[in-house]
Scaffold this motif. Sequence first.
Motif, PDB file in Angstrom:
ATOM      1  N   GLY A   1      38.463  47.278  35.083  1.00 21.96           N
ATOM      2  CA  GLY A   1      38.518  46.678  33.756  1.00 21.96           C
ATOM      3  C   GLY A   1      38.963  47.647  32.683  1.00 21.96           C
ATOM      4  N   ARG A   2      38.650  48.946  32.875  1.00 20.96           N
ATOM      5  CA  ARG A   2      39.076  49.962  31.901  1.00 20.96           C
ATOM      6  C   ARG A   2      40.527  50.387  32.113  1.00 20.96           C
ATOM      7  NH1 ARG A   2      34.001  52.021  33.456  1.00 20.96           N
ATOM      8  NH2 ARG A   2      35.006  53.600  34.774  1.00 20.96           N
ATOM      9  N   LYS A   3      40.954  50.429  33.369  1.00 20.62           N
ATOM     10  CA  LYS A   3      42.250  51.034  33.693  1.00 20.62           C
ATOM     11  C   LYS A   3      43.387  50.036  33.886  1.00 20.62           C
ATOM     12  CE  LYS A   3      40.196  55.078  35.996  1.00 20.62           C
ATOM     13  NZ  LYS A   3      40.161  55.881  37.249  1.00 20.62           N
ATOM     14  N   THR A   4      43.077  48.742  33.992  1.00 16.17           N
ATOM     15  CA  THR A   4      44.114  47.738  34.242  1.00 16.17           C
ATOM     16  C   THR A   4      43.937  46.573  33.276  1.00 16.17           C
ATOM     17  OG1 THR A   4      42.964  46.240  35.786  1.00 16.17           O
ATOM     18  CG2 THR A   4      43.836  48.308  36.704  1.00 16.17           C
ATOM     19  N   PRO A   5      44.935  45.671  33.198  1.00 14.93           N
ATOM     20  CA  PRO A   5      44.800  44.495  32.323  1.00 14.93           C
ATOM     21  C   PRO A   5      43.790  43.468  32.839  1.00 14.93           C
ATOM     22  CG  PRO A   5      47.114  44.958  32.844  1.00 14.93           C
ATOM     23  CD  PRO A   5      46.285  45.791  33.770  1.00 14.93           C
ATOM     24  N   TRP A   6      43.362  43.613  34.087  1.00 14.70           N
ATOM     25  CA  TRP A   6      42.458  42.631  34.691  1.00 14.70           C
ATOM     26  C   TRP A   6      41.011  42.913  34.305  1.00 14.70           C
ATOM     27  CZ3 TRP A   6      38.450  43.465  38.194  1.00 14.70           C
ATOM     28  CH2 TRP A   6      37.934  42.327  38.837  1.00 14.70           C
ATOM     29  N   GLN A   7      40.249  41.854  34.085  1.00 13.56           N
ATOM     30  CA  GLN A   7      38.806  41.928  33.901  1.00 13.56           C
ATOM     31  C   GLN A   7      38.160  40.970  34.885  1.00 13.56           C
ATOM     32  OE1 GLN A   7      37.190  43.844  31.500  1.00 13.56           O
ATOM     33  NE2 GLN A   7      39.152  44.689  30.814  1.00 13.56           N
ATOM     34  N   VAL A   8      36.989  41.316  35.413  1.00 13.95           N
ATOM     35  CA  VAL A   8      36.324  40.420  36.343  1.00 13.95           C
ATOM     36  C   VAL A   8      36.117  39.060  35.677  1.00 13.95           C
ATOM     37  CG1 VAL A   8      33.990  41.204  35.717  1.00 13.95           C
ATOM     38  CG2 VAL A   8      34.389  40.119  37.936  1.00 13.95           C
TER      39      VAL A   8
ATOM     40  N   GLN B   1      49.514  30.950  43.739  1.00 11.15           N
ATOM     41  CA  GLN B   1      48.420  31.291  44.646  1.00 11.15           C
ATOM     42  C   GLN B   1      47.565  30.036  44.765  1.00 11.15           C
ATOM     43  OE1 GLN B   1      46.653  32.587  46.932  1.00 11.15           O
ATOM     44  NE2 GLN B   1      45.376  34.234  46.176  1.00 11.15           N
ATOM     45  N   GLY B   2      47.425  29.507  45.989  1.00 15.97           N
ATOM     46  CA  GLY B   2      46.729  28.246  46.160  1.00 15.97           C
ATOM     47  C   GLY B   2      45.558  28.325  47.108  1.00 15.97           C
ATOM     48  N   GLY B   3      44.685  27.323  47.010  1.00 16.52           N
ATOM     49  CA  GLY B   3      43.545  27.233  47.907  1.00 16.52           C
ATOM     50  C   GLY B   3      42.543  26.231  47.372  1.00 16.52           C
ATOM     51  N   GLY B   4      41.439  26.071  48.070  1.00 19.96           N
ATOM     52  CA  GLY B   4      40.383  25.182  47.621  1.00 19.96           C
ATOM     53  C   GLY B   4      39.682  25.727  46.385  1.00 19.96           C
ATOM     54  N   SER B   5      39.054  24.833  45.615  1.00 20.57           N
ATOM     55  CA  SER B   5      38.426  25.261  44.363  1.00 20.57           C
ATOM     56  C   SER B   5      37.235  26.184  44.580  1.00 20.57           C
ATOM     57  CB  SER B   5      37.993  24.039  43.546  1.00 20.57           C
ATOM     58  OG  SER B   5      37.071  23.248  44.266  1.00 20.57           O
ATOM     59  N   ASP B   6      36.693  26.218  45.801  1.00 23.77           N
ATOM     60  CA  ASP B   6      35.599  27.153  46.069  1.00 23.77           C
ATOM     61  C   ASP B   6      36.093  28.592  46.209  1.00 23.77           C
ATOM     62  OD1 ASP B   6      36.935  26.417  48.394  1.00 23.77           O
ATOM     63  OD2 ASP B   6      35.154  26.473  49.658  1.00 23.77           O
ATOM     64  N   LEU B   7      37.410  28.790  46.154  1.00 25.71           N
ATOM     65  CA  LEU B   7      37.964  30.146  46.214  1.00 25.71           C
ATOM     66  C   LEU B   7      38.267  30.740  44.837  1.00 25.71           C
ATOM     67  CD1 LEU B   7      40.485  29.836  49.200  1.00 25.71           C
ATOM     68  CD2 LEU B   7      38.070  30.470  49.244  1.00 25.71           C
ATOM     69  N   ILE B   8      38.083  29.952  43.771  1.00 23.40           N
ATOM     70  CA  ILE B   8      38.422  30.440  42.426  1.00 23.40           C
ATOM     71  C   ILE B   8      37.712  31.763  42.142  1.00 23.40           C
ATOM     72  CG2 ILE B   8      38.222  29.967  39.955  1.00 23.40           C
ATOM     73  CD1 ILE B   8      38.479  26.969  40.638  1.00 23.40           C
ATOM     74  N   PHE B   9      36.413  31.787  42.391  1.00 26.91           N
ATOM     75  CA  PHE B   9      35.639  33.021  42.300  1.00 26.91           C
ATOM     76  C   PHE B   9      34.643  33.025  43.458  1.00 26.91           C
ATOM     77  CE2 PHE B   9      32.385  35.968  41.082  1.00 26.91           C
ATOM     78  CZ  PHE B   9      33.110  36.989  40.486  1.00 26.91           C
ATOM     79  N   PRO B  10      34.497  34.144  44.137  1.00 25.81           N
ATOM     80  CA  PRO B  10      35.090  35.458  43.821  1.00 25.81           C
ATOM     81  C   PRO B  10      36.452  35.716  44.460  1.00 25.81           C
ATOM     82  CG  PRO B  10      33.498  35.702  45.587  1.00 25.81           C
ATOM     83  CD  PRO B  10      33.444  34.241  45.196  1.00 25.81           C
ATOM     84  N   HIS B  11      36.861  34.906  45.438  1.00 24.11           N
ATOM     85  CA  HIS B  11      37.976  35.322  46.280  1.00 24.11           C
ATOM     86  C   HIS B  11      39.281  35.512  45.511  1.00 24.11           C
ATOM     87  CE1 HIS B  11      40.268  36.163  49.782  1.00 24.11           C
ATOM     88  NE2 HIS B  11      40.892  34.994  49.813  1.00 24.11           N
ATOM     89  N   HIS B  12      39.708  34.502  44.787  1.00 23.80           N
ATOM     90  CA  HIS B  12      41.004  34.634  44.126  1.00 23.80           C
ATOM     91  C   HIS B  12      40.957  35.567  42.925  1.00 23.80           C
ATOM     92  CE1 HIS B  12      42.944  30.766  45.967  1.00 23.80           C
ATOM     93  NE2 HIS B  12      42.754  31.737  46.827  1.00 23.80           N
ATOM     94  N   ASP B  13      39.830  35.602  42.249  1.00 26.82           N
ATOM     95  CA  ASP B  13      39.737  36.505  41.101  1.00 26.82           C
ATOM     96  C   ASP B  13      39.825  37.962  41.551  1.00 26.82           C
ATOM     97  OD1 ASP B  13      39.327  36.667  38.194  1.00 26.82           O
ATOM     98  OD2 ASP B  13      37.500  37.741  38.737  1.00 26.82           O
ATOM     99  N   PHE B  14      39.107  38.310  42.607  1.00 22.08           N
ATOM    100  CA  PHE B  14      39.168  39.693  43.076  1.00 22.08           C
ATOM    101  C   PHE B  14      40.493  40.007  43.772  1.00 22.08           C
ATOM    102  CE2 PHE B  14      34.375  39.751  42.865  1.00 22.08           C
ATOM    103  CZ  PHE B  14      34.337  40.658  41.825  1.00 22.08           C
ATOM    104  N   SER B  15      41.087  39.027  44.440  1.00 24.80           N
ATOM    105  CA  SER B  15      42.424  39.261  45.001  1.00 24.80           C
ATOM    106  C   SER B  15      43.403  39.612  43.888  1.00 24.80           C
ATOM    107  CB  SER B  15      42.907  38.024  45.758  1.00 24.80           C
ATOM    108  OG  SER B  15      42.096  37.753  46.882  1.00 24.80           O
ATOM    109  N   ALA B  16      43.291  38.903  42.768  1.00 22.46           N
ATOM    110  CA  ALA B  16      44.149  39.200  41.614  1.00 22.46           C
ATOM    111  C   ALA B  16      43.875  40.594  41.069  1.00 22.46           C
ATOM    112  CB  ALA B  16      43.931  38.154  40.526  1.00 22.46           C
ATOM    113  N   GLY B  17      42.600  40.967  41.004  1.00 20.10           N
ATOM    114  CA  GLY B  17      42.252  42.299  40.512  1.00 20.10           C
ATOM    115  C   GLY B  17      42.745  43.395  41.424  1.00 20.10           C
ATOM    116  N   HIS B  18      42.616  43.201  42.736  1.00 16.49           N
ATOM    117  CA  HIS B  18      43.103  44.199  43.689  1.00 16.49           C
ATOM    118  C   HIS B  18      44.613  44.381  43.551  1.00 16.49           C
ATOM    119  CE1 HIS B  18      39.163  44.056  45.215  1.00 16.49           C
ATOM    120  NE2 HIS B  18      39.329  43.316  46.300  1.00 16.49           N
ATOM    121  N   ALA B  19      45.335  43.269  43.388  1.00 16.29           N
ATOM    122  CA  ALA B  19      46.800  43.337  43.302  1.00 16.29           C
ATOM    123  C   ALA B  19      47.250  44.138  42.091  1.00 16.29           C
ATOM    124  CB  ALA B  19      47.388  41.923  43.259  1.00 16.29           C
ATOM    125  N   ILE B  20      46.634  43.882  40.945  1.00 14.59           N
ATOM    126  CA  ILE B  20      47.002  44.627  39.736  1.00 14.59           C
ATOM    127  C   ILE B  20      46.633  46.105  39.882  1.00 14.59           C
ATOM    128  CG2 ILE B  20      46.419  44.932  37.295  1.00 14.59           C
ATOM    129  CD1 ILE B  20      46.379  41.923  37.015  1.00 14.59           C
TER     130      ILE B  20
END
Length: 434
Positions: free
Chosen positions: A170-177, A253-272
């Motif tokens: 969160g400090r070093k990239t544009p992404w926040q949890v 990036q697609g998937g079921g709504s149960d993936l919104i958090f944590p899976h897709h949010d952290f995947s986005a954070g890892h990518a950035i």
Amino acid sequence: MKSWTAPPVPSLPGRGVIPRLFDTSSQTLVEATPTDGIASVYVCGITPYDATHIGHAATYLTYDLLQRVWRDAGVETRYAQNITDVDDPLLERATATGADWRDLAAEQISLFRTDMAALGVIPPEYFIGVTESINRIALGVADLLSAGLAYRVPTHGSEGDIYFDTDAAGRKTPWQVGSTTPYEFVQLAEFSRERGGDPDRAGKRNPLDPLLWRTQRDNEPSWESPVGAGRPGWHIECTVIAVDALGSNITVQGGGSDLIFPHHDFSAGHAIALHHKPLARIFNHAGLVAYEGEKMSKSRGNLVFVSALRSAGIDPAIIRLAIAAHHYRTAWEWTDATLTSAADRWATWRASFVDQPSPQKEGAMSSLEVLAQVRKALAHDLNTPVALATIDQAAHTGVDDPALLEAAILSLLGISLVPAAAATRLAVSAESAV
């Protein structure tokens, strides 16, 4: 890893429209324009046990529909999907049933392929198992350690498990949890606990920090790697596989709504954190399917399997039509009535456009106009209920070119009006004639 045989997708006159999709992160409709000339979609694949249930099918049919709409608009597509072929739930199921986890995974992946082919799903160009990508994932974890965005939590008898440092990111990239989700922060720990996280683990810097690498344990599969023996965490797997296959800034990036958090949010954070670029432009999610009053899930065991329906003689086109009757973003419940309604609709369409198409009569609709209306509905956030109602009306009034409607239903909706058994016989006969 091989995928499955591609279905026929007839070309149609004219051209469709680039679709607008609901973006979960912005809560708005966004035009799904190609990224660098190619429309790319990454969809999280199954953990191979209890495949393929209707909830799975609803998700994969959503992104199959998206590909069809893009292609009808003249857009080149690229599709990638992972298979989480080593994970705690798979290992637990293997232990409970006395099976080797590798054999269980192979059996379920084969069944999934068969179901996807039967449903007419366009296969991914990249169908990649986690076990095929261990070293690449470990290198990504090593990069996060080097960048000060990951840390070890002491684990008895080992170097320690490795976690993503969400506060440092969160400090070093544009992404926040939580930045790609519609949820309030207080909901995130609850979702983490329910969906594979371990917010209560001692030694973590932030309760939400997700596992990147699970160090070797007794009686668990593990691989030697640049970060020690072990196996990957869930979110980093998808990040590395998606970017390796499709590059950064994937269109959807697609998937079921149960993936919104944590899976897709952290995947986005890892990518950035790894690439300094967003994982995707649009984060899009399908609603969940219930059965007998509860969300259809492996943990509850209230699953309706595609293979069981097919074994009972249900044509895959009817299964597909039953799912398409619901807008992909809505939560809905599978019932016997759902299947009966789909079977009746399929029979009506067959009678109108295939079996005994009536000659043009007064009041018959223009098939080209019906096609334009269907295209318009699908371009507006894949609105299948409106598309199906449009075709229902055409079946009632008659059309001037039934063959065009049959082709459009197959091309855009992936629904064949030829019974699957007959289609198989035709394919075998054609092959024998060559």
